[in-house]
Design a protein around this motif. Structure first.
Motif, mmCIF file in Angstrom:
data_model
loop_
_atom_site.group_PDB
_atom_site.id
_atom_site.type_symbol
_atom_site.label_atom_id
_atom_site.label_comp_id
_atom_site.label_asym_id
_atom_site.label_seq_id
_atom_site.Cartn_x
_atom_site.Cartn_y
_atom_site.Cartn_z
ATOM 1 N N ARG B 14 0.831 -1.210 0.000
ATOM 2 C CA ARG B 14 0.000 0.000 0.000
ATOM 3 C C ARG B 14 0.860 1.253 0.000
ATOM 4 N N LEU B 94 -21.306 6.017 -4.342
ATOM 5 C CA LEU B 94 -20.192 5.210 -4.834
ATOM 6 C C LEU B 94 -20.307 3.749 -4.467
ATOM 7 N N LEU B 95 -20.038 2.900 -5.418
ATOM 8 C CA LEU B 95 -19.876 1.469 -5.195
ATOM 9 C C LEU B 95 -21.061 0.803 -4.508
ATOM 10 N N ARG B 103 -15.443 -4.630 -4.409
ATOM 11 C CA ARG B 103 -15.188 -3.280 -3.895
ATOM 12 C C ARG B 103 -13.787 -3.195 -3.285
ATOM 13 N N HIS B 104 -13.424 -4.225 -2.536
ATOM 14 C CA HIS B 104 -12.079 -4.244 -1.951
ATOM 15 C C HIS B 104 -11.004 -4.192 -3.033
ATOM 16 N N ILE B 107 -10.839 -0.731 -4.604
ATOM 17 C CA ILE B 107 -10.190 0.262 -3.736
ATOM 18 C C ILE B 107 -8.676 0.076 -3.765
ATOM 19 N N GLU B 108 -8.218 -1.179 -3.705
ATOM 20 C CA GLU B 108 -6.767 -1.425 -3.760
ATOM 21 C C GLU B 108 -6.185 -0.925 -5.076
ATOM 22 N N LEU B 111 -6.128 2.854 -5.068
ATOM 23 C CA LEU B 111 -5.080 3.321 -4.163
ATOM 24 C C LEU B 111 -3.703 3.225 -4.828
ATOM 25 N N ARG B 154 -7.811 11.968 -1.195
ATOM 26 C CA ARG B 154 -9.171 11.463 -0.901
ATOM 27 C C ARG B 154 -10.114 11.761 -2.059
ATOM 28 N N ALA B 155 -10.015 12.994 -2.569
ATOM 29 C CA ALA B 155 -10.893 13.377 -3.669
ATOM 30 C C ALA B 155 -10.605 12.540 -4.912
ATOM 31 N N LEU B 157 -9.240 9.581 -4.990
ATOM 32 C CA LEU B 157 -9.670 8.202 -4.729
ATOM 33 C C LEU B 157 -11.180 8.076 -4.934
ATOM 34 N N ALA B 158 -11.911 9.030 -4.396
ATOM 35 C CA ALA B 158 -13.365 8.990 -4.539
ATOM 36 C C ALA B 158 -13.782 9.084 -6.004
ATOM 37 N N LEU B 161 -13.016 5.831 -7.740
ATOM 38 C CA LEU B 161 -13.960 4.781 -7.345
ATOM 39 C C LEU B 161 -15.312 4.983 -8.030
#
Lengths: 155, 174
Positions: B14, B94-95, B103-104, B107-108, B111, B154-155, B157-158, B161
């Motif tokens: 990560r 989202l999602l 979903r996991h 996200i990975e 990221l 964060r933005a 990533l969102a 996603l």
């Protein structure tokens, strides 16, 4: 995911996003390590186990070997100091020719030449030479660092 | 090793966003653990020790192999003007229709695709539980810069996603 923002009206959008991302990321399970990891580690452990001690780092050397290295280093240091003293001492006070065996006569000539040069050079020249050497070393170091960053790190 | 290998690999992966490099780091971490095996074998804090070692090894790796990303983030400051007004997707959208495993994975993936200077603070804050002060100190960046990077991370990533959620069926490889 829908219960994350109970007081949404009092939160800024940024705080809301932070809480949501935090919740989302903390929900993430650990990733699975590749199957090859264990094999790689065991292989390296085996390689280390069969590696001779002199290829290991100093802290892994036998105690006697560590002591021997320290003693040798001290002896080399003392020898260096002695050699420097010989070079900088006046010729008359050091009967070097008498100490050297026949096949090392060339060393006597070299010694004499160095002594003559050192004793006749103005101190300013010596300091200048040292300064030039320092600048050249710095330039070499800088070029090396620049080359490393340009050619290696940038990849 | 079996007990901690996933944690060690996950921590490095990560932070680095690269599985191959993470495996190298994990290997180094376990070799260090092997050197302290007698001490760690019965130590209940072995997991924490391994996590810290992994984190430090990763920082060292980033310091050696990544190209001055701190300077890079400072240079990006000139592009800040277009960021504050960026559109943040509503979390609830989202999602929502994607199953948990997918979903996991999404996200990975999202990221890992963040740039270093965004992913690293995000991972350190949300996964490694480091404070803003600790992260800023570790990464040698200002607090203001850290907050900007975190907000952007964060933005981004969102947004990713949201996009991934829409196209998950075609892009995911389970």
């Amino acid at each position: 995911m829908t219960n994350l923002t109970p007081d949404r009206t009092t939160q800024t959008k940024e705080e809301q996003l932070e809480r949501w991302i935090d919740h989302l990321l903390r929900e993430q399970p650990e990733r699975l390590a590749p199957d090859t990891l264990q094999l790689r580690v065991l292989d390296r452990v085996h390689q280390r186990a069969v590696r001779p001690w002199w290829l290991c780092s100093y802290s892994h050397w036998p105690f006697a070997a560590r002591i021997a290295l320290v003693m040798t280093s001290i002896a080399c240091g003392l020898l260096g100091v002695r050699v420097m003293a010989w070079i900088t001492a006046p010729m008359a006070s050091t009967p070097l020719a008498q100490q050297l065996p026949g096949f090392l006569r060339w060393a006597e000539a070299l010694y004499e030449a160095i002594t003559v040069v050192v004793n006749h050079l103005p101190p300013l020249w010596m300091y200048g030479a040292l300064a030039v050497l320092a600048v050249l070393y710095g330039a070499l170091f800088g070029l090396g660092a620049a080359a490393y960053r340009t050619l290696y790190v940038a990849r | 090793m079996r007990d901690h290998q996933h944690m060690v690999f996950t921590t490095a992966a990560r932070m680095l966003g690269n599985d191959r490099q993470a495996e190298d780091i994990a290997q180094e971490a376990f070799l260090k653990a092997y050197e302290h095996f007698d001490h760690l074998r019965t130590n209940p804090a072995a997991g924490g020790w391994l996590r810290t070692v992994t984190r430090n090894l990763t920082f060292n790796y980033l310091g050696r192999h990544r190209r001055r990303w701190r300077l890079f983030t400072e240079m990006r400051a000139e592009n800040d003007a277009d960021e504050p007004g960026m559109d943040i997707p509503a979390p609830d959208d989202l999602l929502a229709d994607i199953n948990t495993d997918m979903r996991h994975a999404l996200i990975e993936q999202a990221l890992a695709r963040l740039p270093d200077h965004q992913r690293l603070p995000l991972v350190l804050y949300h996964f490694e539980d480091m404070s803003y002060e600790e992260i800023a100190s570790q990464l040698r960046i200002s607090m203001a810069k850290l907050k900007v990077d975190l907000f952007r991370a964060r933005a981004a990533l969102a947004k990713t996603l949201l996009h991934k959620g829409v196209t998950a069926d075609t892009e995911l490889t389970p």
